[in-house]
Design a protein around this motif. Sequence first.
Motif, PDB file in Angstrom:
ATOM      1  N   PRO A 171      27.072  49.768  34.930  1.00  9.69           N
ATOM      2  CA  PRO A 171      27.264  51.096  35.556  1.00  9.69           C
ATOM      3  C   PRO A 171      27.076  51.070  37.065  1.00  9.69           C
ATOM      4  O   PRO A 171      27.708  51.846  37.778  1.00  9.69           O
ATOM      5  CB  PRO A 171      26.184  51.959  34.895  1.00  9.69           C
ATOM      6  N   ARG A 172      26.255  50.135  37.567  1.00  6.25           N
ATOM      7  CA  ARG A 172      26.053  50.057  39.018  1.00  6.25           C
ATOM      8  C   ARG A 172      27.308  49.580  39.742  1.00  6.25           C
ATOM      9  O   ARG A 172      27.408  49.679  40.956  1.00  6.25           O
ATOM     10  CB  ARG A 172      24.880  49.122  39.337  1.00  6.25           C
ATOM     11  N   GLU A 173      28.235  48.993  38.997  1.00  2.00           N
ATOM     12  CA  GLU A 173      29.472  48.485  39.603  1.00  2.00           C
ATOM     13  C   GLU A 173      30.680  49.325  39.199  1.00  2.00           C
ATOM     14  O   GLU A 173      31.819  48.961  39.491  1.00  2.00           O
ATOM     15  CB  GLU A 173      29.697  47.024  39.200  1.00  2.00           C
ATOM     16  N   ALA A 174      30.429  50.426  38.483  1.00  2.00           N
ATOM     17  CA  ALA A 174      31.538  51.201  37.913  1.00  2.00           C
ATOM     18  C   ALA A 174      32.426  51.835  38.988  1.00  2.00           C
ATOM     19  O   ALA A 174      33.651  51.706  38.945  1.00  2.00           O
ATOM     20  CB  ALA A 174      30.999  52.268  36.964  1.00  2.00           C
ATOM     21  N   ASN A 175      31.822  52.492  39.946  1.00  2.00           N
ATOM     22  CA  ASN A 175      32.629  53.134  40.997  1.00  2.00           C
ATOM     23  C   ASN A 175      33.415  52.104  41.791  1.00  2.00           C
ATOM     24  O   ASN A 175      34.593  52.279  42.074  1.00  2.00           O
ATOM     25  CB  ASN A 175      31.736  53.930  41.957  1.00  2.00           C
ATOM     26  N   GLY A 176      32.742  51.027  42.127  1.00  4.65           N
ATOM     27  CA  GLY A 176      33.370  50.004  42.961  1.00  4.65           C
ATOM     28  C   GLY A 176      34.484  49.250  42.270  1.00  4.65           C
ATOM     29  O   GLY A 176      35.322  48.635  42.933  1.00  4.65           O
ATOM     30  N   SER A 177      34.504  49.250  40.931  1.00  3.27           N
ATOM     31  CA  SER A 177      35.493  48.420  40.241  1.00  3.27           C
ATOM     32  C   SER A 177      36.617  49.202  39.567  1.00  3.27           C
ATOM     33  O   SER A 177      37.628  48.617  39.178  1.00  3.27           O
ATOM     34  CB  SER A 177      34.802  47.522  39.204  1.00  3.27           C
ATOM     35  N   ALA A 178      36.447  50.523  39.440  1.00  2.00           N
ATOM     36  CA  ALA A 178      37.392  51.307  38.630  1.00  2.00           C
ATOM     37  C   ALA A 178      38.849  51.120  39.057  1.00  2.00           C
ATOM     38  O   ALA A 178      39.730  50.846  38.231  1.00  2.00           O
ATOM     39  CB  ALA A 178      37.001  52.775  38.661  1.00  2.00           C
ATOM     40  N   ALA A 179      39.114  51.235  40.344  1.00  2.00           N
ATOM     41  CA  ALA A 179      40.507  51.202  40.818  1.00  2.00           C
ATOM     42  C   ALA A 179      41.150  49.838  40.549  1.00  2.00           C
ATOM     43  O   ALA A 179      42.311  49.747  40.143  1.00  2.00           O
ATOM     44  CB  ALA A 179      40.557  51.530  42.305  1.00  2.00           C
ATOM     45  N   VAL A 180      40.377  48.782  40.762  1.00  2.00           N
ATOM     46  CA  VAL A 180      40.922  47.433  40.557  1.00  2.00           C
ATOM     47  C   VAL A 180      41.126  47.149  39.067  1.00  2.00           C
ATOM     48  O   VAL A 180      42.166  46.619  38.658  1.00  2.00           O
ATOM     49  CB  VAL A 180      40.007  46.375  41.230  1.00  2.00           C
ATOM     50  N   LEU A 181      40.149  47.520  38.241  1.00  2.08           N
ATOM     51  CA  LEU A 181      40.289  47.263  36.794  1.00  2.08           C
ATOM     52  C   LEU A 181      41.496  47.994  36.202  1.00  2.08           C
ATOM     53  O   LEU A 181      42.124  47.508  35.267  1.00  2.08           O
ATOM     54  CB  LEU A 181      39.014  47.666  36.048  1.00  2.08           C
ATOM     55  N   LYS A 182      41.810  49.135  36.764  1.00  2.00           N
ATOM     56  CA  LYS A 182      42.968  49.895  36.294  1.00  2.00           C
ATOM     57  C   LYS A 182      44.258  49.104  36.454  1.00  2.00           C
ATOM     58  O   LYS A 182      45.237  49.321  35.738  1.00  2.00           O
ATOM     59  CB  LYS A 182      43.077  51.189  37.110  1.00  2.00           C
ATOM     60  N   LYS A 183      44.244  48.197  37.404  1.00  2.00           N
ATOM     61  CA  LYS A 183      45.459  47.410  37.665  1.00  2.00           C
ATOM     62  C   LYS A 183      45.589  46.203  36.751  1.00  2.00           C
ATOM     63  O   LYS A 183      46.617  45.501  36.808  1.00  2.00           O
ATOM     64  CB  LYS A 183      45.456  46.925  39.126  1.00  2.00           C
ATOM     65  N   LEU A 184      44.576  45.912  35.945  1.00  2.00           N
ATOM     66  CA  LEU A 184      44.644  44.690  35.123  1.00  2.00           C
ATOM     67  C   LEU A 184      45.932  44.587  34.298  1.00  2.00           C
ATOM     68  O   LEU A 184      46.602  43.546  34.340  1.00  2.00           O
ATOM     69  CB  LEU A 184      43.393  44.570  34.233  1.00  2.00           C
ATOM     70  N   PRO A 185      46.339  45.646  33.558  1.00  2.00           N
ATOM     71  CA  PRO A 185      47.581  45.497  32.772  1.00  2.00           C
ATOM     72  C   PRO A 185      48.792  45.149  33.634  1.00  2.00           C
ATOM     73  O   PRO A 185      49.598  44.295  33.259  1.00  2.00           O
ATOM     74  CB  PRO A 185      47.746  46.868  32.112  1.00  2.00           C
ATOM     75  N   SER A 186      48.901  45.763  34.805  1.00  2.00           N
ATOM     76  CA  SER A 186      50.076  45.468  35.639  1.00  2.00           C
ATOM     77  C   SER A 186      49.968  44.060  36.249  1.00  2.00           C
ATOM     78  O   SER A 186      50.982  43.380  36.419  1.00  2.00           O
ATOM     79  CB  SER A 186      50.279  46.538  36.711  1.00  2.00           C
ATOM     80  N   VAL A 187      48.755  43.619  36.552  1.00  2.00           N
ATOM     81  CA  VAL A 187      48.583  42.248  37.058  1.00  2.00           C
ATOM     82  C   VAL A 187      48.978  41.240  35.970  1.00  2.00           C
ATOM     83  O   VAL A 187      49.700  40.273  36.232  1.00  2.00           O
ATOM     84  CB  VAL A 187      47.127  42.000  37.525  1.00  2.00           C
ATOM     85  N   LEU A 188      48.554  41.496  34.743  1.00  2.00           N
ATOM     86  CA  LEU A 188      48.905  40.571  33.648  1.00  2.00           C
ATOM     87  C   LEU A 188      50.412  40.567  33.405  1.00  2.00           C
ATOM     88  O   LEU A 188      51.001  39.516  33.131  1.00  2.00           O
ATOM     89  CB  LEU A 188      48.150  40.936  32.363  1.00  2.00           C
ATOM     90  N   GLU A 189      51.036  41.736  33.519  1.00  2.00           N
ATOM     91  CA  GLU A 189      52.500  41.798  33.341  1.00  2.00           C
ATOM     92  C   GLU A 189      53.205  41.019  34.438  1.00  2.00           C
ATOM     93  O   GLU A 189      54.147  40.265  34.181  1.00  2.00           O
ATOM     94  CB  GLU A 189      52.985  43.255  33.349  1.00  2.00           C
TER      95      GLU A 189
END
Length: 471
Positions: free
Chosen positions: A259-277
């Motif tokens: 949870p301490r890294e949640a704000n800092g990582s949300a935007a990047v993690l959202k891109k994981l599916p498009s990065v994998l594609e």
Amino acid sequence: MQVANSRRTAILRRDAVLATVPVAVAALLAAAGPASASTIGASGAGDPYFPLSGNGGYHVSHYDLTLRYDISSRHLDGKAVLTARATEKLTRFDLDLNGLKVTRVTVDGRTAHFSRSGQELLVTPSRALAKGREFRVAVSYNGTPKQVTDPDGSADGWIATDDGAFVAGEPQGAMTWFPANSHPKDKSSYDFTITVPKGSTAVANGVLLGQHTAQGRTTFRWRQSEPMAAYLATATVGKFKVDQFTTRDGIKVYNAVDPREANGSAAVLKKLPSVLEWESKLFGPYPFRSAGSIVDHAPSIGYALETQGRPLYDSAPDLSTLVHENAHQWFGDSVSLTAWKDIWLNEAFATYAEWLYSEQHGGDSAQKAFDALYARPASDELWAYPPGDPGSGENIFGTPVYARGAMALHELRKAVGDRVFFRILRAWASEHRYGHGTTAEFVKLAEGESGKDLGSLFHTWLYEKGKPNQA
Ligand code: ZN
């Protein structure tokens, strides 16, 4: 020529080890040549950078790891059941295990004699194992896992954190938490059953089969079905926010975020599916059925690791790091090293993926990244040693491996053109999928696909000492 040389190096290193670890003498002699009739498996896989990593005489096809971790006391209870096949007649063989107390070892259900010597667990089955025979070795162990310090000074292995453990094994850390044949040459499937205090989460590789809570503890069951090198295994424990979904391509994603890294990582993690594609378009189909991220809060670590099917980050990753660790799923995880010396096959490819991502998403071109590096003076650390021959385990994660290695790939791309270059990358990933590759094989593939003699290009960028003169 190359082969003979590296074998000579390996034997010299073995001599050095021989002086300090007398108990391994017989195994070393066994490894030295076919003349010896020893039936003792070698204490190392023969890698000169890490002579005692891995073992000879058998291959492991499957690890079944049952772990229970008590976060406050840092006590780990483990049972490892390895399914293996003898590649020679064995009266004794080694597993790699660093620290911890072994309480019992059985081979095919019969109690086996065991002893410890440094990072080797020596196992003597009650009956010799015939060459070709499949066998099961079960090891019960417990204690407080101790991280290892790598030759480059970084910590690796089971690393306790304020709320659990950050578990990363490259290159030597797997043996701090389970007995293993710990060299990327040996790849296996894995089952994990991990019990932690209720409220905490244990995240391993592969697909989550299930979890259940009873008597104040939660047990997580994970399965990694595709072959995996031991250093890519994880069993990271902490307080995590979990997000699970399936991509359009049917890949099961499991993200665990401190949870301490949640704000800092949300935007990047959202891109994981498009990065994998995007990576799948460039490199061919994603190799595994699981994907995701483990974003821990472990700021002292200082690196991320491409743990198979689910990279591990010590804090919120930036987009480049996410691209890098996921590119490793093709280059490093699915296609594994045969020797640590070839580490550029992992790190340069993942770095070049970052350059390509930037180029194709409105950022700097790969050429610009290349030019900025090439502008560095001859005294810069970038030119300290050649990426194809880093010289020792101390140098495998250095700038020359990542950056000059990526420059080598850029030179290749310019020499063969984009169409052939991307064909080479895809062919590399598909021809060696779930297996191994060597630099020599990559060069051969690049020459075959392009119809060009690339010997001097690779020599210049991978093996020449100092800053190359640009052609
Ligand atoms: Zn990397």
